[in-house]
Design an enzyme around this catalytic site. Structure first.
Site, PDB file in Angstrom:
ATOM      1  N   LYS A 111       0.865  -1.182   0.000  1.00  0.00           N
ATOM      2  CA  LYS A 111       0.000   0.000   0.000  1.00  0.00           C
ATOM      3  C   LYS A 111       0.895   1.223   0.000  1.00  0.00           C
ATOM      4  O   LYS A 111       2.019   1.177   0.497  1.00  0.00           O
ATOM      5  CB  LYS A 111      -0.866   0.010   1.264  1.00  0.00           C
ATOM      6  CG  LYS A 111      -2.107   0.844   1.124  1.00  0.00           C
ATOM      7  CD  LYS A 111      -3.124   0.082   0.303  1.00  0.00           C
ATOM      8  CE  LYS A 111      -4.493   0.677   0.341  1.00  0.00           C
ATOM      9  NZ  LYS A 111      -5.485  -0.335  -0.087  1.00  0.00           N
TER      10      LYS A 111
HETATM   11  N1  GLU Z   1      -7.237   0.011  -3.263  1.00  0.00           N
HETATM   12  C1  GLU Z   1      -7.985  -1.157  -3.564  1.00  0.00           C
HETATM   13  C2  GLU Z   1      -8.015  -2.092  -2.371  1.00  0.00           C
HETATM   14  O1  GLU Z   1      -7.838  -1.695  -1.262  1.00  0.00           O
HETATM   15  C3  GLU Z   1      -7.528  -1.829  -4.851  1.00  0.00           C
HETATM   16  C4  GLU Z   1      -6.139  -2.324  -4.848  1.00  0.00           C
HETATM   17  C5  GLU Z   1      -5.670  -2.838  -6.202  1.00  0.00           C
HETATM   18  O2  GLU Z   1      -6.463  -2.886  -7.136  1.00  0.00           O
HETATM   19  O3  GLU Z   1      -4.483  -3.142  -6.293  1.00  0.00           O
HETATM   20  O4  GLU Z   1      -8.315  -3.261  -2.505  1.00  0.00           O
END
Ligand code: GLU
Length: 421
Positions: A111
């Site tokens: 993240k």
């Molecule tokens: N931000 C989204 C999540 O928390 C998508 C992450 C992604 O597609 O890599 O799942």
């Protein structure tokens, strides 16, 4: 029940660690792997100088945390917000590892976040910040290393800038470095709606499991961003009765059902749900504890805590956001026998469609939307069944079952790969 301070209760890292420890204990995870998986693999902090429109220079702090690359490249979104912290990004990175493992896609977890207030920045400032952030991370990201995506306050445009910046450094176009891109540059059909669609599929499965039907299910959704609005729209079309929508600054409530089609048009035109006249105004905190059958918190972390969990009326909670329920609230909701579908399963539709996007970019061959939706549905249904039967077999709740399933999958990969020395 362990007593913890509210500050500890709402620290997302503590929330993640509490569930991880419980699931690892139930799994009898050996101590070494416990240590490996409890902490992220890599944490990068960057200080990003940006020339602002007035000529001054501002320095923003950004993070990228890679929790695990055991099952594949690290994967996860990037959020822009004034209150992002390293602990939050750490927690979200580990959630991505567990999420990708629950739906069994070949990614680890990561993240990113930048401390900034995007509402107070011009488009040019946002672009320069995004490009410099990407440039600072250039050796850490890539289609085989770590693949960012949108999260809170980031979108297709931000992904386009990231893709372009990375590509300029590589001297070639590398579409698969990020997902959630515009369709014109390697994005996937269906990605934008995928998290909301995944939530609807999970709600359908939960109803089937509990012997309920769509038409008699009164739904309250907190959040009308990408996740909440698409979930509301698709669920309304499918016959669910959406009676409440919560948003910052006030929500909407109509016990006869809100006309989501009309609200969708209104929000598209006015960029807000405030002022819509097909429902009465109701405080968002109030909506969380209003009588309904199905509650979908799809906004942000820590919405259901020890302060309001005992007043929740919903029979089912499907977590659209990451970390909307604290560990203490889990215990209270368990006593009330609320059927919870945890975030790492419920909102996994987004990253699953991201996986399809990454595959299509690498294939250079793009699928029809019906193929994306069909594959998504298959993975979500199968994962729901996996988690629910795991919960029954091990006599644990759905959240701990999802963690156990995920930790077990990641741990067995690490066991087979061995520890590099
Ligand atoms: N931000 C989204 C999540 O928390 C998508 C992450 C992604 O597609 O890599 O799942």
């Amino acid at each position: 029940m362990k007593t913890v301070s509210l500050e500890q209760e709402i620290n997302p890292w503590e929330a993640q660690a509490a569930r991880f420890d419980l699931a690892a204990k139930k799994l009898n995870l050996d101590e070494g792997l416990w240590k490996v998986l409890r902490y992220p693999n890599r944490e990068v902090i960057v200080h990003i100088p940006v020339q602002m429109d007035d000529g001054s220079i501002e320095v923003f702090t950004g993070f990228r945390v890679q929790h695990s690359i055991a099952r594949g490249p690290a994967k996860g979104g990037i959020r822009y917000a004034p209150d992002v912290t390293l602990d939050e990004v750490r927690a979200l990175a580990s959630w991505m590892t567990w999420k990708c493992a629950v739906v069994n896609i070949p990614f680890g977890g990561a993240k990113g976040g930048v401390i900034c207030d995007p509402r107070k920045m011009s488009k040019g400032e946002l672009e320069r910040m995004t490009r410099r952030y990407t440039a600072e991370l250039v050796e850490f990201i890539g289609p085989e290393k770590d693949v960012p995506a949108p999260d809170m306050n980031t979108n297709e445009q931000v992904m386009a800038w990231m893709m372009d910046t990375f590509s300029m450094h590589m001297r070639q176009t590398v579409t698969a470095v990020v997902t959630g891109k515009p369709l014109s540059m390697g994005g996937s059909k269906g990605r934008r709606e995928a998290t909301g669609r995944g939530i609807m599929i999970i709600c359908d499965e939960a109803l089937k499991h509990l012997g309920m039907n769509r038409e008699d299910t009164r739904v309250i959704i907190q959040g009308f961003g990408n996740v909440g609005s698409n979930a509301a729209h698709l669920m309304h079309q499918a016959g669910y009765k959406v009676i409440g929508i919560g948003e910052v600054g006030g929500g909407l409530y109509n016990p006869a059902g809100i006309d989501i089609e009309a609200l969708w048009d209104y929000a598209g035109k006015h960029r807000t749900i405030h002022g819509f006249n097909g429902a009465e105004v109701r405080d968002t905190a109030e909506l969380l504890v209003t009588d309904c059958d199905l509650l979908i918190p799809a906004a942000t972390e820590n919405q259901i805590t020890s302060r309001n969990a005992d007043r929740i009326k919903a029979k089912i909670i499907v977590e659209g956001a990451n970390g909307p329920t604290t560990a203490t609230a889990d215990d209270i909701l368990a006593d009330k026998k609320v059927f919870i579908v945890p975030d790492i399963l419920a909102n996994a539709g987004g990253v699953t469609a991201s996986y399809f996007e990454w595959v299509q970019d690498r294939q250079g061959y793009f699928w029809k939307e019906s193929v994306v939706n069909e594959q998504l549905e298959h993975i979500m249904r199968e994962s729901f069944a996996d988690v629910v039967s795991y919960a029954q077999a091990h006599d644990v709740n759905n959240r701990i079952a999802a963690y156990m399933l995920a930790i077990d999958r990641v741990a067995s990969t690490i066991r087979q790969r061995g520890i590099y020395a």
